[in-house]
Design an enzyme around this catalytic site. Structure first.
Site, PDB file in Angstrom:
ATOM      1  N   GLU A  52       0.844  -1.203   0.000  1.00  0.00           N
ATOM      2  CA  GLU A  52       0.000   0.000   0.000  1.00  0.00           C
ATOM      3  C   GLU A  52       0.872   1.243   0.000  1.00  0.00           C
ATOM      4  OE1 GLU A  52      -3.437   2.351   2.571  1.00  0.00           O
ATOM      5  OE2 GLU A  52      -2.770   0.366   3.228  1.00  0.00           O
ATOM      6  N   LYS A 101      -7.963 -17.021  16.146  1.00  0.00           N
ATOM      7  CA  LYS A 101      -7.962 -16.375  14.827  1.00  0.00           C
ATOM      8  C   LYS A 101      -9.340 -15.876  14.421  1.00  0.00           C
ATOM      9  CE  LYS A 101      -3.821 -18.836  13.584  1.00  0.00           C
ATOM     10  NZ  LYS A 101      -3.121 -19.814  12.744  1.00  0.00           N
ATOM     11  N   ASP A 161       2.350 -15.055  12.642  1.00  0.00           N
ATOM     12  CA  ASP A 161       1.220 -15.684  11.966  1.00  0.00           C
ATOM     13  C   ASP A 161       0.263 -14.575  11.552  1.00  0.00           C
ATOM     14  OD1 ASP A 161      -1.118 -17.010  11.237  1.00  0.00           O
ATOM     15  OD2 ASP A 161      -0.822 -18.611  12.700  1.00  0.00           O
ATOM     16  N   HIS A 214      -2.722   9.981  -1.212  1.00  0.00           N
ATOM     17  CA  HIS A 214      -2.844   8.761  -2.013  1.00  0.00           C
ATOM     18  C   HIS A 214      -2.731   9.067  -3.503  1.00  0.00           C
ATOM     19  CE1 HIS A 214      -3.625   5.328   0.624  1.00  0.00           C
ATOM     20  NE2 HIS A 214      -4.152   6.199   1.466  1.00  0.00           N
TER      21      HIS A 214
END
Length: 389
Positions: A86, A217, A291, A382
């Protein structure tokens, strides 16, 4: 077309095995994987990290900072590696890190540290379940001994329990040292439950190692209240002069927006009440071999602000369930190990230090994005540097 299985060999972690799988995929799909198959690590390095290895996805890594951290474990200036695609993300975090550092830095505290596995036990009726709970509490010493025989570093801290109908949902809470600890706590809990099932005075009619109360998770309110991982609190006092000079806003403007965005976050049912905790956590997790799925738990939390008597802005981020480690998982892979060394988080006793850096990074990113929104620089940045270019 019949099913064509992916090639496997006696040793699946050789360069020859990886090349054979790439050749197979080229034949099956037409994708050459020429970039995926170009890497500096050895195929044997990933033996414990993936299966059917064919190569790597090269993720751009930028460095944000430096940021001044006043933690109990992380102290001093840190250059933070962020793996992201990004545009503007690293620049934004760097700006936030400058703002908080010129205001005196970020104070970070790890207020809790535990990892869970949550078995469920079922009985004939609710009274049998209640008797089991009483026995479970009396047997804590024996259960702790059985659990800790499976690990050199893990410690069973306590067992929570909730009775629903004839079921008892439990939550075994472990200290897991430098490891994130999901596998460690799972193995230890299984050993403890084998002892419980053998010695329980009440007949267990159903048992599962996970009753889903640990919400592994997955985001949950449970993990906001009872931390899964490390409860990290980052605080700073943003000086009025620094905000005006670097962020082109004021403490009052930021506080006013905070009041309104808090309502919006509640309206949306958001898991995090600040601007964008997942951005920094995901980028830092990927860079350091965490993770990546644990971002879903780790990003949840709270932003709190207050105007100080001096007219500055107290700004805090609380992340109740930051799941990170400096041992195990992907932390030992070559590039991830280099990023941990960049943070001085390689070696023993560094997991809480890494968690403090995560907290400081999230706070800096929130300060920067909130400032950009208020100064009407969010879209233009952006357009100039990022994905809209």
């Amino acid at each position: 077309m019949s099913r064509q299985p992916i090639p496997r060999f006696e040793d699946n972690y050789t360069e020859e095995a990886a090349q054979a799988r790439r050749d197979f995929l080229l034949q099956q799909t037409g994708a050459a994987l020429s970039h995926t198959g170009h890497y500096s690590l050895k195929a044997s390095d990933v033996r414990n990290n993936t299966e059917n290895f064919v190569g790597v996805v090269q993720m751009p890594v930028g460095v944000a900072g430096p940021v001044l951290v006043h933690g109990e474990h992380a102290q001093g200036w840190f250059y933070v590696p962020l793996a992201t695609t990004e545009g503007t993300l690293v620049a934004s975090y760097s700006r936030g890190m400058r703002i908080v550092s010129e205001s005196g830095g970020v104070k970070v505290t790890v207020a809790d540290d535990q990892m869970q596995r949550a078995p469920v036990f079922e009985f004939e009726d609710a009274r049998a379940a209640a008797r089991f709970v009483a026995w479970l509490q009396q047997s804590n010493g024996d259960i702790q001994r059985e659990a800790e025989q499976t690990t050199r570093h893990g410690k069973l801290l306590h067992i929570q329990h909730w009775q629903v109908a004839r079921m008892v949902y439990t939550r075994f809470n472990f200290y897991t040292a430098d490891a994130a600890g999901q596998n460690m706590s799972g193995k230890a809990t299984r050993a403890a439950c084998q002892w419980i099932l053998k010695h329980s005075p009440e007949a267990v009619t159903y048992f599962a190692l996970s009753g889903a109360v640990e919400t592994d998770k997955k985001h949950s309110h449970m993990n906001l209240v009872h931390s899964r991982g490390k409860r990290v609190i980052a605080e700073t006092t943003l000086k009025r002069e620094v905000l005006q000079r670097l962020a082109r806003t004021t403490p009052e403007t930021m506080f006013k927006q905070r009041q309104r965005s808090a309502v919006g976050a509640q309206l949306a049912g958001s898991a995090y009440s600040g601007p964008h905790s997942a951005n920094g956590i995901a980028a830092l997790f990927i860079a350091t071999g965490q993770d990546e799925a644990n971002v879903v738990e780790s990003h949840a939390g709270f932003v709190f602000m207050d105007i100080t008597p001096e007219g500055d802005l107290y700004f805090s981020v609380t992340l109740p369930s930051v799941i990170c480690g400096t041992k195990g998982g992907g932390t030992g892979l070559p590039t991830q190990q280099e990023c941990l060394k960049l943070l001085q988080c390689d070696g023993e006793g560094k997991a809480k230090k890494l968690a403090e850096i995560v907290g400081a990074t999230v706070l800096a990113g929130d300060v920067s994005l909130l400032s950009a929104i208020l100064a009407d620089e969010w879209v233009s940045s952006h357009d100039a540097y990022g994905r809209n270019r």
